[in-house]
Design a protein around this motif. Structure first.
Motif, PDB file in Angstrom:
ATOM      1  N   LYS A  66      31.467  -8.299  79.546  1.00 46.24           N
ATOM      2  CA  LYS A  66      31.688  -7.316  80.604  1.00 46.24           C
ATOM      3  C   LYS A  66      30.379  -6.951  81.268  1.00 46.24           C
ATOM      4  N   MET A  67      30.467  -6.697  82.546  1.00 45.08           N
ATOM      5  CA  MET A  67      29.347  -6.091  83.253  1.00 45.08           C
ATOM      6  C   MET A  67      29.658  -4.610  83.430  1.00 45.08           C
ATOM      7  N   GLU A 111      38.564   2.517  83.749  1.00 42.33           N
ATOM      8  CA  GLU A 111      37.985   1.971  84.972  1.00 42.33           C
ATOM      9  C   GLU A 111      38.853   0.819  85.474  1.00 42.33           C
ATOM     10  N   GLU A 113      39.057  -2.656  87.234  1.00 43.35           N
ATOM     11  CA  GLU A 113      38.096  -3.753  87.394  1.00 43.35           C
ATOM     12  C   GLU A 113      38.803  -5.032  87.839  1.00 43.35           C
ATOM     13  N   GLU A 144      39.474  -1.299  82.129  1.00 43.02           N
ATOM     14  CA  GLU A 144      38.634  -1.153  80.942  1.00 43.02           C
ATOM     15  C   GLU A 144      38.753   0.256  80.387  1.00 43.02           C
ATOM     16  N   ILE A 146      36.584   2.768  78.355  1.00 42.67           N
ATOM     17  CA  ILE A 146      35.225   2.978  77.846  1.00 42.67           C
ATOM     18  C   ILE A 146      35.201   4.265  77.031  1.00 42.67           C
ATOM     19  N   GLY A 237      33.140  -5.079  86.163  1.00 41.72           N
ATOM     20  CA  GLY A 237      32.615  -3.721  86.292  1.00 41.72           C
ATOM     21  C   GLY A 237      33.523  -2.820  87.099  1.00 41.72           C
ATOM     22  N   GLY A 238      33.501  -1.549  86.785  1.00 40.59           N
ATOM     23  CA  GLY A 238      34.382  -0.577  87.432  1.00 40.59           C
ATOM     24  C   GLY A 238      34.145  -0.523  88.933  1.00 40.59           C
TER      25      GLY A 238
HETATM   26 MG    MG Z   1      33.606  -1.249  82.799  1.00 42.79          MG
END
Ligand code: MG
Ligand code: OOG
Length: 266
Positions: A66-67, A111, A113, A144, A146, A237-238
């Motif tokens: 993941k980024m 998030e 993504e 995601e 987190i 990424g979000g």
């Molecule tokens: Mg993320």
């Protein structure tokens, strides 16, 4: 790319254990820089690798990469302006419609993504957008989950990298699309929580182009002497700021062309 390591192997192992235990016991800890203020990003990725080794040793399977902090919304929300990467696992991997127990986490956030799966290995310090694009097998939506192991969900760059970039789980759904069928820049997303729009965005929020997130991941892995193998699931990424979730929340994330993901937190 990353500042040199300064911590010895025993310290790296101890910090990995500290982060791991916090996640397993679901309690927060102070940021690692409280004890090691000079800790570098190089140290932090070493702790992250040690954390991965601990998890794999007890049977957790790494399912992708993941980024993080790839959108301005996320950078502003967390007060950090550098993108980073971590790994995702089968520990809390869910499908569309899942009921996700919040008791598995400390203070979870979600998030929206864009994710891809690669069909070729990607490697090297100069990975380009074109190389990233050519390596995509298909595109799919992902939410995601987190969950920072740090107090008040606040951290510095080294601490959050060591904490595997707050990775805690993810939900896949929607439909798989060929990269050529999707305009990644204008792919829109609407995140609804309990029937209300919580966040909106589009793919271009991710470093101007989610392909840049993939290329940056490859360059960061290269700096650590690693590649991104064929068949890797990558969360880019979000797109929007992360949204808090609590038991009882129903989240529906709708993507313009990639379908939707529904999650009930219980
Ligand atoms: Mg993320
Ligand atoms: C760090 C991880 C950020 C993303 O998609 O931006 C991340 C955090 O904000 O806790 O996963």
């Amino acid at each position: 790319m990353f500042e040199a390591r300064t911590l010895d192997a025993a310290t790296v192992a101890r910090l990995a254990e500290r982060v791991d235990r916090a996640a397993l016991e679901r309690h927060t800890i102070p940021v690692l820089t409280t004890e090691y203020p000079a800790m570098t990003e190089g140290d932090a990725y070493a702790v992250q690798a040690a954390l991965q080794a601990r998890m794999e040793a007890r049977g957790v399977r790494v399912t992708g990469l993941k980024m993080g902090l790839t959108s301005k919304a996320k950078m502003l929300q967390m007060g950090l302006a550098a993108s980073l990467h971590g790994f995702i696992t089968d520990h809390a991997a869910y499908g569309d419609g899942a009921e996700v127990p919040v008791a598995r986490f400390i203070h979870p956030r979600i998030e929206a993504e864009i994710a891809v799966v690669t069909k070729h290995a990607l490697r090297g310090p100069d990975c380009s957008l074109a190389e990233a694009a050519a390596a995509i097998d298909f595109v799919l939506p992902a939410v995601e989950i987190i969950d920072s192991r740090f107090e008040a969900f606040k951290f510095d760059l080294a601490s959050v990298v060591a904490d595997n970039t707050s990775a805690a789980g993810y939900v896949l759904g929607g439909r798989l699309r060929a990269a050529s069928d999707i305009d990644l820049l204008t792919e829109g997303v609407v995140m609804n929580r309990n029937g209300q729009v919580a966040e909106t965005g589009a793919g271009a929020a991710v470093l101007g182009n989610p392909l840049e997130s993939i290329a940056m991941l490859v360059r960061q892995r290269a700096a650590l002497g690693a590649e991104v193998p064929a068949g890797t699931l990558i969360l880019t990424g979000g797109i929007t700021a992360a949204v808090h979730v609590a038991a009882g929340d129903v989240v529906v994330v709708q993507y313009q062309q990639l379908g939707s993901i529904r999650i009930k937190f219980i």
